[in-house]
Design a protein around this motif. Structure first.
Motif, PDB file in Angstrom:
ATOM      1  N   SER A  59       0.969  -1.221   0.016  1.00  0.00           N
ATOM      2  CA  SER A  59      -0.002   0.130  -0.064  1.00  0.00           C
ATOM      3  C   SER A  59       1.033   1.202   0.107  1.00  0.00           C
ATOM      4  O   SER A  59       0.439   2.097  -0.663  1.00  0.00           O
ATOM      5  CB  SER A  59      -1.076   0.126   1.150  1.00  0.00           C
ATOM      6  OG  SER A  59      -1.715  -0.860   1.119  1.00  0.00           O
ATOM      7  N   ASP A 179      -5.732  -0.746  -4.749  1.00  0.00           N
ATOM      8  CA  ASP A 179      -5.234  -1.286  -3.555  1.00  0.00           C
ATOM      9  C   ASP A 179      -6.034  -2.699  -2.875  1.00  0.00           C
ATOM     10  O   ASP A 179      -6.913  -2.182  -2.311  1.00  0.00           O
ATOM     11  CB  ASP A 179      -4.865  -0.400  -2.567  1.00  0.00           C
ATOM     12  CG  ASP A 179      -4.044  -0.817  -1.213  1.00  0.00           C
ATOM     13  OD1 ASP A 179      -3.846  -1.994  -1.186  1.00  0.00           O
ATOM     14  OD2 ASP A 179      -3.680  -0.167  -0.435  1.00  0.00           O
ATOM     15  N   GLU A 180      -5.764  -3.794  -3.285  1.00  0.00           N
ATOM     16  CA  GLU A 180      -6.802  -4.894  -2.670  1.00  0.00           C
ATOM     17  C   GLU A 180      -8.126  -4.644  -2.848  1.00  0.00           C
ATOM     18  O   GLU A 180      -9.014  -4.599  -1.773  1.00  0.00           O
ATOM     19  CB  GLU A 180      -6.439  -5.168  -1.188  1.00  0.00           C
ATOM     20  CG  GLU A 180      -4.674  -5.738  -1.096  1.00  0.00           C
ATOM     21  CD  GLU A 180      -4.373  -6.425   0.298  1.00  0.00           C
ATOM     22  OE1 GLU A 180      -5.452  -7.186   0.654  1.00  0.00           O
ATOM     23  OE2 GLU A 180      -3.306  -6.187   0.686  1.00  0.00           O
TER      24      GLU A 180
HETATM   25 MG    MG Z   1      -1.971  -2.922   2.234  1.00  0.00          MG
END
Ligand code: MG
Ligand code: ADP
Length: 258
Positions: A59, A179-180
């Motif tokens: 991240s 991000d995910e």
């Molecule tokens: Mg992360």
């Protein structure tokens, strides 16, 4: 959704400057070094999937690319502009880079349509009608034009994440960071979001996707990046990455998630 032939992988040997270039980038949170002299280039049209254990800096890496975090050392360039605190740098990021988060980050008090038209109206100066037309185009692209008048809480998680993707696309970015994006979703909703992302990848969008969805990675990634402890430990084609990881750290990680 239109099904077009996927855009082929960009030619990495081509002598074109990368759209994202990171040189020896370090990022600290107080004394803790979250990124350790990371160097990393992304070519226009390239689709990069980043994976690695929790806390490895994934991240932080992508948040530095759109300046949600400021790096302390090294250089990050996006389309040739060096990222710093200047107006030019902020304008560059705002114009070029879109981001989709794990937790959707929709405005709860606004309808889907209002969520989508806000940025184009306020930031790009589009008229209400222009912004609405654009919003509907992208809602159709993520296959939920019928949800335009609803509030986020009235939608499923998968629908909310597709709204978040459409909202980002409404700003017509040239680079998309994820991000995910499926980590907060119930399992039955993951596929619908990955389908939208696959379509985007096939359209030729430059993308960096942090995900552990390895089926998606095999399907769309031009390049895999494995991070551990703030470093890029390994990069490679999905083929090489999944069948013959070079490092023990990567092999161990893949054993755990596959
Ligand atoms: Mg992360
Ligand atoms: P990942 O996304 O791979 O799980 P992160 O980039 O979120 O990892 O975090 C990398 C490391 O930096 C972790 O140890 C995390 O605790 C730390 N970290 C991230 N953001 C902050 C912050 N805002 N303040 C302090 N530490 C942070």
């Amino acid at each position: 959704m239109t099904v077009a032939a996927p855009v082929p992988a960009p030619d990495h040997t081509a002598d074109t400057p990368p759209v994202i270039s990171m040189r020896d980038v370090s990022k600290y949170f107080d004394d803790f070094q979250a990124l350790k002299s990371v160097s990393f280039d992304v070519q226009k049209g390239e689709r990069v999937v980043v994976c690695g254990p929790s806390g490895s800096g994934k991240s932080t890496l992508i948040r530095c690319i759109n300046r949600l975090e400021a790096h302390e050392a090294g250089e990050i360039m996006v389309e040739g502009t060096t990222l710093d605190d200047t107006r030019a740098s902020l304008d560059q990021i705002r114009g070029a880079v879109g981001m989709v988060f794990q937790q959707f980050n929709l405005f709860p008090h606004l309808t889907v349509l209002q969520n989508l038209t806000l940025g184009p109206r306020r930031v790009l100066g589009l008229s209400e009608e222009e912004a609405r037309k654009r919003a509907m185009t992208y809602l159709e692209r993520v296959q939920i034009p019928d949800q335009a008048e609803k509030f986020p809480r009235q939608l499923s998680g998968g629908q909310q994440q597709r709204v978040a993707i459409a909202r980002s696309l409404c700003m017509e970015p040239r680079i998309m960071l994820f991000d995910e994006p499926t980590s907060a979703l119930d399992p039955e909703m993951i596929a619908e979001v990955l389908e939208v992302m696959t379509e985007l990848a096939d359209s030729g969008m430059t993308m960096i996707v942090v995900t552990h969805e390895m089926g998606f990675a095999r399907r769309v990634a031009d390049r895999m990046v494995f991070m551990d402890k703030g470093e890029i430990v390994e990069t490679g084609t999905p083929e090489a990455f999944f069948t013959a990881p070079k490092s023990q750290r990567c092999a161990t990680f893949l054993q755990q998630i596959l």
